[in-house]
Design an enzyme around this catalytic site. Structure first.
Site, PDB file in Angstrom:
ATOM      1  N   GLY A 157       0.841  -1.211   0.000  1.00  0.00           N
ATOM      2  CA  GLY A 157       0.000   0.000   0.000  1.00  0.00           C
ATOM      3  C   GLY A 157       0.864   1.244   0.000  1.00  0.00           C
ATOM      4  O   GLY A 157       0.482   2.292   0.529  1.00  0.00           O
ATOM      5  N   GLY A 208      -1.563   7.362   0.537  1.00  0.00           N
ATOM      6  CA  GLY A 208      -2.033   7.456   1.918  1.00  0.00           C
ATOM      7  C   GLY A 208      -0.992   7.130   2.983  1.00  0.00           C
ATOM      8  O   GLY A 208       0.153   7.563   2.921  1.00  0.00           O
ATOM      9  N   ASP A 267       2.602  -2.574  -4.371  1.00  0.00           N
ATOM     10  CA  ASP A 267       1.304  -1.916  -4.599  1.00  0.00           C
ATOM     11  C   ASP A 267       0.800  -2.307  -5.987  1.00  0.00           C
ATOM     12  O   ASP A 267       1.555  -2.808  -6.809  1.00  0.00           O
ATOM     13  CB  ASP A 267       1.462  -0.389  -4.514  1.00  0.00           C
ATOM     14  N   ASP A 287      -1.460  -7.248  -7.769  1.00  0.00           N
ATOM     15  CA  ASP A 287      -2.833  -7.072  -7.296  1.00  0.00           C
ATOM     16  C   ASP A 287      -3.062  -8.022  -6.124  1.00  0.00           C
ATOM     17  O   ASP A 287      -3.189  -9.241  -6.324  1.00  0.00           O
ATOM     18  CB  ASP A 287      -3.802  -7.368  -8.449  1.00  0.00           C
ATOM     19  N   SER A 340      -8.433  -1.415  11.832  1.00  0.00           N
ATOM     20  CA  SER A 340      -9.340  -0.260  11.730  1.00  0.00           C
ATOM     21  C   SER A 340     -10.200  -0.214  12.987  1.00  0.00           C
ATOM     22  O   SER A 340     -10.440  -1.254  13.613  1.00  0.00           O
ATOM     23  CB  SER A 340     -10.240  -0.441  10.507  1.00  0.00           C
ATOM     24  N   TYR A 364     -16.046  -4.914   5.230  1.00  0.00           N
ATOM     25  CA  TYR A 364     -14.846  -4.179   5.654  1.00  0.00           C
ATOM     26  C   TYR A 364     -14.574  -4.457   7.137  1.00  0.00           C
ATOM     27  O   TYR A 364     -13.463  -4.841   7.510  1.00  0.00           O
ATOM     28  CB  TYR A 364     -15.043  -2.679   5.421  1.00  0.00           C
ATOM     29  N   LYS A 377     -11.403  -6.650   8.846  1.00  0.00           N
ATOM     30  CA  LYS A 377     -10.468  -6.069   9.813  1.00  0.00           C
ATOM     31  C   LYS A 377     -10.560  -6.780  11.181  1.00  0.00           C
ATOM     32  O   LYS A 377      -9.564  -6.891  11.891  1.00  0.00           O
ATOM     33  CB  LYS A 377     -10.719  -4.568   9.957  1.00  0.00           C
TER      34      LYS A 377
END
Ligand code: NAI
Length: 284
Positions: A8, A12, A32, A41, A116, A157, A161
């Site tokens: 990633g 960000g 990434d 991917d 998260s 999501y 997490k």
């Protein structure tokens, strides 16, 4: 100076982490689907295999640390729930399982995973999906979200997490990780102003939800501050940190569930607790 793998890395918080590591003189292998040393991917099994193998070749089988920041947000979309579980859960766990020997080879390494605060602030997350993810069953994990329509991605999501945070806590304390000198921990951000959040804020319905979400200190997190948290979690200051999920979320988790944690061991869990005590003594 160390060798670190960061997923990633193109955007960000991952991008900020790379900048801080390079600034500190470390070598960083970036992963990434955007521009990176390893373009892959992580939403496909092939992509994950390619990424894992390429990094192992580039680091010659020895890593001082890894930061797993690649992830996609809970925006609505066709087949989005399935993709979320692929990238956010398998895109972390499969890479780390493959990199574990390289992390052990350094004798003292640190891993930071991006979880998260959706792990504790989203209601109605299907437990079935969390269980299936932890069992490595991607198909079964995707099933509960098919019937959930527009809210499917948000629940997927959170499920991805939660499973990830549990995987971190389960693995971190085992001989294969803690015993091999690897410190495995996670950070659990609230809303942080990165391209991921900006994309959500650009959609009126998502923006409304985000703006109405309780954040006691107000506003959004700064990605640069998260890079500093991660650098600290990769530093010797984190030598005693193991299996922790560090919430940095402006107080949302504490707002919703002030008494959920710390919690005393429940009477009905005492037998399980004693079993864990015994298992630890045996393992030593
Ligand atoms: P971002 O969207 O700015 O960066 C995510 C990076 O992951 C991008 O470079 C993207 O190309 C990469 N990526 C996405 N899908 C990929 C795939 N299939 N294969 C390879 N790379 C892929 O996001 P941000 O905000 O920096 O997020 C970093 C992590 O923090 C993510 O795991 C996210 O779930 C988590 N997080 C973010 C929050 C936020 O409010 N920004 C809140 C809580 C957690």
């Amino acid at each position: 100076m160390g060798v670190y793998a960061v997923t990633g890395s193109y955007s960000g918080m991952g991008k900020e982490v790379v900048a801080r590591l390079v600034e500190a003189g470390h070598r960083v292998i970036t992963v990434d689907r955007g521009e990176a040393d390893v373009v892959a991917d992580l939403g496909t099994a092939d992509g994950r295999r390619t990424a894992a193998t390429a990094v192992l070749q580039m680091c010659a089988g020895r890593l001082d640390g890894a930061v797993l920041a690649a992830g996609i947000g809970p925006s609505p979309g066709h087949d989005r729930a399935r993709l979320i579980t692929q990238v956010n859960y398998f895109g972390v766990v499969e890479l780390l399982e493959d990199w574990r020997p390289a992390l052990a080879a350094s004798g003292s390494s640190k891993v930071v995973v991006f979880a998260s605060n959706s792990t504790t602030t989203v209601p109605m997350v299907p437990r079935r999906a969390i269980r299936a993810l932890l069992q490595g069953d991607a198909e079964a994990a995707a099933l509960p979200f098919r019937r959930l329509g527009r809210i499917g991605p948000a629940l997927a999501y959170a499920a991805s997490k939660i499973a990830l945070a549990r995987w971190v806590r389960r693995a971190a304390v085992t001989p294969a990780w803690a015993g091999a000198g690897i410190r495995l921990n996670a950070i659990a951000p609230g809303a942080v102003l990165t391209p991921l959040l900006e994309r959500q804020l650009a959609t009126p319905a998502e923006a409304r939800q985000i703006r109405s979400f309780p954040v006691p200190i107000g506003g959004y997190g700064d990605p640069a501050h998260f890079a500093q948290w991660v650098l600290m979690m990769l530093s010797p200051a984190a030598d005693f940190l193991c299996g922790s999920i560090i919430f940095v979320d402006g107080g949302s988790d504490a707002w919703f569930r002030p008494d959920a944690w710390p919690a005393p061991v429940r009477r009905r869990d005492t037998i399980g607790y004693l079993r864990r005590m015994r298992a630890f003594t045996k393992q030593r």
